[in-house]
Scaffold this motif. Structure first.
Motif, PDB file in Angstrom:
ATOM      1  N   ASN A   1      27.520  -7.363  62.092  1.00  0.00           N
ATOM      2  CA  ASN A   1      28.379  -8.506  62.359  1.00  0.00           C
ATOM      3  C   ASN A   1      27.606  -9.794  62.169  1.00  0.00           C
ATOM      4  N   LEU A   2      28.016 -10.556  61.159  1.00  0.00           N
ATOM      5  CA  LEU A   2      27.412 -11.827  60.810  1.00  0.00           C
ATOM      6  C   LEU A   2      28.509 -12.889  60.835  1.00  0.00           C
ATOM      7  N   PRO A   3      28.151 -14.167  60.927  1.00  0.00           N
ATOM      8  CA  PRO A   3      29.186 -15.200  61.011  1.00  0.00           C
ATOM      9  C   PRO A   3      30.210 -15.160  59.891  1.00  0.00           C
ATOM     10  N   ASP A   4      29.769 -14.837  58.672  1.00  0.00           N
ATOM     11  CA  ASP A   4      30.693 -14.854  57.539  1.00  0.00           C
ATOM     12  C   ASP A   4      30.939 -13.468  56.948  1.00  0.00           C
ATOM     13  N   CYS A   5      30.517 -12.411  57.658  1.00  0.00           N
ATOM     14  CA  CYS A   5      30.703 -11.060  57.138  1.00  0.00           C
ATOM     15  C   CYS A   5      30.741 -10.052  58.276  1.00  0.00           C
ATOM     16  N   MET A   6      31.676  -9.125  58.194  1.00  0.00           N
ATOM     17  CA  MET A   6      31.699  -8.008  59.139  1.00  0.00           C
ATOM     18  C   MET A   6      31.750  -6.708  58.346  1.00  0.00           C
ATOM     19  N   VAL A   7      30.808  -5.813  58.652  1.00  0.00           N
ATOM     20  CA  VAL A   7      30.739  -4.502  58.018  1.00  0.00           C
ATOM     21  C   VAL A   7      31.162  -3.479  59.067  1.00  0.00           C
ATOM     22  N   ASN A   8      32.189  -2.715  58.748  1.00  0.00           N
ATOM     23  CA  ASN A   8      32.770  -1.801  59.717  1.00  0.00           C
ATOM     24  C   ASN A   8      31.956  -0.520  59.849  1.00  0.00           C
ATOM     25  N   GLY A   9      32.049   0.111  61.011  1.00  0.00           N
ATOM     26  CA  GLY A   9      31.455   1.422  61.221  1.00  0.00           C
ATOM     27  C   GLY A   9      32.377   2.511  60.701  1.00  0.00           C
ATOM     28  N   SER A  10      32.297   3.693  61.288  1.00  0.00           N
ATOM     29  CA  SER A  10      33.126   4.815  60.842  1.00  0.00           C
ATOM     30  C   SER A  10      33.776   5.478  62.049  1.00  0.00           C
ATOM     31  N   LEU A  11      34.823   6.241  61.771  1.00  0.00           N
ATOM     32  CA  LEU A  11      35.478   7.020  62.814  1.00  0.00           C
ATOM     33  C   LEU A  11      34.883   8.417  62.906  1.00  0.00           C
ATOM     34  N   ILE A  12      34.387   8.928  61.773  1.00  0.00           N
ATOM     35  CA  ILE A  12      33.816  10.266  61.769  1.00  0.00           C
ATOM     36  C   ILE A  12      32.475  10.305  62.495  1.00  0.00           C
ATOM     37  N   GLY A  13      31.726   9.214  62.454  1.00  0.00           N
ATOM     38  CA  GLY A  13      30.404   9.208  63.054  1.00  0.00           C
ATOM     39  C   GLY A  13      29.383   9.920  62.181  1.00  0.00           C
ATOM     40  N   TYR A  14      28.314  10.363  62.796  1.00  0.00           N
ATOM     41  CA  TYR A  14      27.188  10.948  62.063  1.00  0.00           C
ATOM     42  C   TYR A  14      27.579  12.306  61.487  1.00  0.00           C
ATOM     43  N   ASN A  15      27.250  12.509  60.186  1.00  0.00           N
ATOM     44  CA  ASN A  15      27.564  13.788  59.551  1.00  0.00           C
ATOM     45  C   ASN A  15      26.360  14.312  58.788  1.00  0.00           C
ATOM     46  N   ALA A  16      26.543  15.445  58.136  1.00  0.00           N
ATOM     47  CA  ALA A  16      25.423  16.087  57.433  1.00  0.00           C
ATOM     48  C   ALA A  16      24.913  15.224  56.294  1.00  0.00           C
ATOM     49  N   TYR A  17      25.805  14.488  55.631  1.00  0.00           N
ATOM     50  CA  TYR A  17      25.382  13.618  54.539  1.00  0.00           C
ATOM     51  C   TYR A  17      24.468  12.509  55.064  1.00  0.00           C
ATOM     52  N   ALA A  18      24.828  11.909  56.205  1.00  0.00           N
ATOM     53  CA  ALA A  18      23.983  10.869  56.798  1.00  0.00           C
ATOM     54  C   ALA A  18      22.622  11.418  57.196  1.00  0.00           C
ATOM     55  N   MET A  19      22.630  12.632  57.734  1.00  0.00           N
ATOM     56  CA  MET A  19      21.366  13.243  58.155  1.00  0.00           C
ATOM     57  C   MET A  19      20.493  13.558  56.956  1.00  0.00           C
ATOM     58  N   SER A  20      21.088  14.068  55.879  1.00  0.00           N
ATOM     59  CA  SER A  20      20.302  14.409  54.689  1.00  0.00           C
ATOM     60  C   SER A  20      19.736  13.163  54.028  1.00  0.00           C
ATOM     61  N   GLY A  21      20.419  12.017  54.177  1.00  0.00           N
ATOM     62  CA  GLY A  21      19.932  10.768  53.599  1.00  0.00           C
ATOM     63  C   GLY A  21      19.004  10.001  54.508  1.00  0.00           C
ATOM     64  N   GLY A  22      18.780  10.501  55.732  1.00  0.00           N
ATOM     65  CA  GLY A  22      17.893   9.827  56.664  1.00  0.00           C
ATOM     66  C   GLY A  22      18.453   8.530  57.208  1.00  0.00           C
ATOM     67  N   PHE A  23      19.786   8.418  57.254  1.00  0.00           N
ATOM     68  CA  PHE A  23      20.399   7.185  57.731  1.00  0.00           C
ATOM     69  C   PHE A  23      20.332   7.123  59.250  1.00  0.00           C
ATOM     70  N   PRO A  24      20.266   5.911  59.832  1.00  0.00           N
ATOM     71  CA  PRO A  24      20.174   5.788  61.286  1.00  0.00           C
ATOM     72  C   PRO A  24      21.435   6.277  61.976  1.00  0.00           C
ATOM     73  N   PHE A  25      21.267   6.811  63.172  1.00  0.00           N
ATOM     74  CA  PHE A  25      22.408   7.320  63.934  1.00  0.00           C
ATOM     75  C   PHE A  25      23.258   6.166  64.449  1.00  0.00           C
ATOM     76  N   GLU A  26      24.576   6.338  64.352  1.00  0.00           N
ATOM     77  CA  GLU A  26      25.516   5.400  64.958  1.00  0.00           C
ATOM     78  C   GLU A  26      26.713   6.188  65.462  1.00  0.00           C
ATOM     79  N   PRO A  27      27.174   5.925  66.676  1.00  0.00           N
ATOM     80  CA  PRO A  27      28.351   6.636  67.179  1.00  0.00           C
ATOM     81  C   PRO A  27      29.608   6.166  66.454  1.00  0.00           C
ATOM     82  N   PRO A  28      30.710   6.906  66.564  1.00  0.00           N
ATOM     83  CA  PRO A  28      31.967   6.473  65.959  1.00  0.00           C
ATOM     84  C   PRO A  28      32.396   5.118  66.529  1.00  0.00           C
ATOM     85  N   VAL A  29      32.669   4.161  65.649  1.00  0.00           N
ATOM     86  CA  VAL A  29      33.022   2.814  66.102  1.00  0.00           C
ATOM     87  C   VAL A  29      33.785   2.095  64.995  1.00  0.00           C
TER      88      VAL A  29
END
Length: 262
Positions: free
Chosen positions: A215-243
């Motif tokens: 969340n930035l003053p001129d930009c908002m990047v949304n999270g996900s509803l699915i949350g962390y999945n196998a693809y995120a884990m295989s890519g080494g992406f940081p954990f984030e809860p569904p949001v």
């Protein structure tokens, strides 16, 4: 955005940090609309809220994009479209129960997962998206509902103009690349926004795709509803809860408050 409703997440595949199936995705969709109503009610202590922008930002489905999706998904693509139509309609009906909201504006973007082609296309990405079909189905269903206004996608960008005299740019977010780095997606995002500004100015940009809430003053990047999945884990992406994200806009300062919808 980024609900991936038919994808299965087994806890043993993600270090027991998440679980996702059709029952859970249904409940999370319901929870999103409940959280939206709750946040609007909470903000009414300060603001008179008459308008609600409900962005449909793409990747509501995982689709048979990869070979393991064919093995792992719990619904076929057309079944997923019908499943989404049912649940999104229920959510819209729930939001329409609020008599104080006089107008719902629904800008739409296709995602990269809903495509019917092997690779994303530039000129005809919209025409090859199952999500474009989904949005058209919803618009046709609610064509007699005077309070709902759908803005169907025509390109990678959807613009909403004259929001308190400002312009909002919506896109799924798959049109720039992130090659790693300590700054996350922010550096390539800033570069991309500079290029988009040369095409058409926007005071606020909203996107998804990255499954990370920024969340930035001129930009908002949304999270996900699915949350962390196998693809995120295989890519080494940081954990984030569904949001998901909500932002309150008002005439003076425009961006007033930012609310995570967990």
């Amino acid at each position: 955005s980024d609900w991936h409703v038919e994808e299965q997440v087994l806890p043993e595949r993600v270090a027991y940090r998440n679980r996702y199936n059709l029952e859970i995705s249904t409940r999370r969709m319901q929870r999103f609309f409940e959280a939206t109503r709750w946040a609007v009610k909470h903000q009414r202590d300060v603001f008179k809220i008459r308008d609600l922008i409900l962005w449909l930002g793409g990747d509501f489905m995982t689709n048979f994009l990869h070979e393991d999706d064919v093995e792992n998904n719990l619904l076929a693509p057309l079944e997923t479209v019908l499943y989404l139509e049912k649940n999104l309609s229920a959510g819209l009906d729930f939001l329409l129960e609020d008599p104080e909201i006089e107008r719902f504006v629904i800008p739409c973007n296709d995602g990269n997962h809903g495509r019917t082609t092997k690779k994303m296309r530039a000129a005809t990405r919209i025409q090859h998206s199952l999500e474009t079909l989904l949005y058209a189905m919803l618009a046709a269903k609610y064509k007699n509902e005077k309070r709902l206004e759908f803005i169907l996608p025509t390109s990678q960008f959807t613009f909403l103009e004259d929001v308190y005299g400002r312009t909002i740019r919506f896109l799924h977010g798959d049109v720039f690349k992130y090659g790693g780095g300590v700054g996350g997606i922010t550096v390539p995002l800033f570069r991309a926004m500079g290029r988009w500004e040369k095409l058409k100015h926007a005071d606020l940009t909203a996107m998804g795709h990255w499954h990370q809430r920024y969340n930035l003053p001129d930009c908002m990047v949304n999270g996900s509803l699915i949350g962390y999945n196998a693809y995120a884990m295989s890519g080494g992406f940081p954990f984030e809860p569904p949001v998901q994200s909500m932002r309150i806009l008002e005439p003076g300062r425009f961006v007033c408050s930012d609310i995570p919808l967990f």
